[in-house]
Design a protein around this motif. Sequence first.
Motif, mmCIF file in Angstrom:
data_model
loop_
_atom_site.group_PDB
_atom_site.id
_atom_site.type_symbol
_atom_site.label_atom_id
_atom_site.label_comp_id
_atom_site.label_asym_id
_atom_site.label_seq_id
_atom_site.Cartn_x
_atom_site.Cartn_y
_atom_site.Cartn_z
ATOM 1 N N ILE A 139 4.023 -2.227 -4.866
ATOM 2 C CA ILE A 139 4.767 -3.746 -5.140
ATOM 3 C C ILE A 139 4.884 -4.422 -3.589
ATOM 4 C CG2 ILE A 139 6.590 -5.014 -6.307
ATOM 5 C CD1 ILE A 139 7.219 -2.224 -7.832
ATOM 6 N N SER A 186 0.593 -5.047 -6.742
ATOM 7 C CA SER A 186 1.042 -6.017 -7.190
ATOM 8 C C SER A 186 1.747 -6.835 -6.374
ATOM 9 C CB SER A 186 1.774 -5.823 -8.677
ATOM 10 O OG SER A 186 2.688 -4.715 -8.447
ATOM 11 N N VAL A 230 5.629 4.894 -6.818
ATOM 12 C CA VAL A 230 5.594 3.361 -6.598
ATOM 13 C C VAL A 230 6.373 2.994 -5.212
ATOM 14 C CG1 VAL A 230 6.948 1.367 -7.437
ATOM 15 C CG2 VAL A 230 6.068 3.191 -9.151
ATOM 16 N N ILE A 255 11.051 -4.412 -12.266
ATOM 17 C CA ILE A 255 10.173 -3.274 -12.097
ATOM 18 C C ILE A 255 10.499 -2.064 -13.190
ATOM 19 C CG2 ILE A 255 9.811 -1.192 -10.623
ATOM 20 C CD1 ILE A 255 10.678 -3.211 -8.287
ATOM 21 N N LYS A 256 9.414 -1.508 -13.703
ATOM 22 C CA LYS A 256 9.605 -0.646 -14.996
ATOM 23 C C LYS A 256 10.493 0.298 -14.808
ATOM 24 C CE LYS A 256 7.136 2.194 -18.254
ATOM 25 N NZ LYS A 256 6.260 3.197 -18.228
ATOM 26 N N LYS A 278 -4.706 -3.921 -9.048
ATOM 27 C CA LYS A 278 -4.690 -2.600 -9.517
ATOM 28 C C LYS A 278 -3.602 -1.953 -9.186
ATOM 29 C CE LYS A 278 -9.634 -3.180 -10.318
ATOM 30 N NZ LYS A 278 -10.846 -3.404 -9.608
ATOM 31 N N THR A 279 -3.916 -1.397 -7.836
ATOM 32 C CA THR A 279 -2.967 -0.558 -7.041
ATOM 33 C C THR A 279 -1.991 -1.400 -6.256
ATOM 34 O OG1 THR A 279 -4.480 -0.149 -5.300
ATOM 35 C CG2 THR A 279 -4.290 1.735 -6.936
ATOM 36 N N HIS A 296 1.287 3.174 -6.009
ATOM 37 C CA HIS A 296 1.124 1.753 -6.508
ATOM 38 C C HIS A 296 1.992 1.019 -5.876
ATOM 39 C CE1 HIS A 296 0.501 -1.592 -9.393
ATOM 40 N NE2 HIS A 296 1.866 -1.908 -9.023
ATOM 41 N N MET A 311 0.193 -1.975 -13.552
ATOM 42 C CA MET A 311 1.145 -0.810 -13.717
ATOM 43 C C MET A 311 0.765 0.454 -12.930
ATOM 44 S SD MET A 311 3.659 -0.635 -16.504
ATOM 45 C CE MET A 311 3.088 -0.598 -18.186
ATOM 46 N N ALA A 312 1.844 1.100 -12.755
ATOM 47 C CA ALA A 312 1.650 2.409 -11.922
ATOM 48 C C ALA A 312 1.452 3.417 -13.152
ATOM 49 C CB ALA A 312 2.952 2.913 -11.374
ATOM 50 N N SER A 313 0.515 4.405 -12.871
ATOM 51 C CA SER A 313 0.346 5.509 -13.703
ATOM 52 C C SER A 313 1.402 6.459 -13.306
ATOM 53 C CB SER A 313 -1.152 6.105 -13.402
ATOM 54 O OG SER A 313 -1.196 6.819 -12.254
#
Length: 317
Positions: A37, A62, A8, A81-82, A59-60, A35, A1-3
């Motif tokens: 994807i 996915s 993204v 995606i969030k 981690k960074t 992050h 997950m991205a901080s």
Amino acid sequence: MASPEQKVVLITGCSSGIGLRMAVMLAKDEKKRYHVIATMRDLKRKDKLVEAAGDAYGKTLSLAVLDVCNDESVKQCINGIKNRHIDVLVNNAGIGLVGPIESIPIEEMKKVFETNFFGVIRMIKEVMPDMKKRRGGHIIVVSSVMGLQGVVFNDVYAASKFAMEGFCESLAVQLLKFNVILSLIEPGPVHTEFEAKMIQDVKQKEYPGADSDTVHYFKNVYLPSSVDIFEAFGQTPDDVAKCTKKVIEASRPRFRNLTNPLYTPIVALKYADETGGLSVHAFYHMLFNMGPLMHVSMVAMKYLTCGCLRRRTISPN
Ligand SMILES: NC(=O)C1=CN([C@@H]2O[C@H](COP(=O)(O)OP(=O)(O)OC[C@H]3O[C@@H](n4cnc5c(N)ncnc54)[C@H](OP(=O)(O)O)[C@@H]3O)[C@@H](O)[C@H]2O)C=CC1
Ligand SMILES: CC1=C(/C=C/C(C)=C/C=C/C(C)=C/C=O)C(C)(C)CCC1
């Protein structure tokens, strides 16, 4: 997950080549600013990417499934995606097609447009409205020097990239009003599966419907020249990934970004004569009159490329 501090970045076509190297380079950013994807249409092809990503995987970086030719697949991926939040969309997935048009079924030509043109539009239609609402985002399209200038026997592929260029040139103006940036990456020849697939394809095909002279010009004149050009000018997918990272990180990204200083003089022919005659006749001469001398001239060009043209290019270094 991205901080929350991370951007993204969603990239299409990450199973090989330029997409794979971009995904890995951004995921391994020293400052962990991204992050990634990394998407591909068939997760069975994920191993090379996972191996190259190393520790960054999970981690960074996915993984997600995404087929740019399929509406459902695109929607499902973006909905997964969030908050559907994507800061940078990199449209990289694409396919090539070479050969005499007499022997290429229309269906095969449509597949090229479905991937290289409608595939990008499908992605942009899904992601752009959220970016417009947020008044921010960056859309990157991997086009090609063939989006700017046709190359003999690449008629349909070049047309698909030209179409993309026209689409992007039009859309970029509107997007600017919403603070969304659109950038085109314009690589010349790059050593990836794209090149290998082309060579494999030519070995398998018979070219029915094309007359013997045309098949001769394609197989015995164009192909050896094309191989020479890949050899003399070919970049690595890492070179293109580095240029793209620079574009992502630029404070004011350029609209068009040529990646290959060695190929830039060829593109310059187009802009040196607006009637188009210079390119058409120079290419004709290079292909049909220079023959084996082409190799020598390619090497010469490599050393003669002048500084002013290099400066028009995003350097990978
Ligand atoms: N190599 C070159 O000389 C140049 C390439 N380009 C452009 O660069 C981009 C990347 O190509 P490159 O890395 O060289 O070639 P590769 O063939 O190595 O990579 C192409 C990628 O696109 C993917 N892809 C194809 N169709 C779809 C689809 N329907 N949905 C999702 N992914 C798909 C492929 O996936 P799969 O494994 O499933 O087939 C693969 O991951 C393309 O847009 C190409 O036109 C531009 C200039 C020069
Ligand atoms: C044969 C030939 C040429 C070939 C160019 C090639 C082969 C470019 C490849 C670009 C690629 C692969 C782009 C991908 O998107 C030139 C230089 C125009 C000169 C005339 C003869």
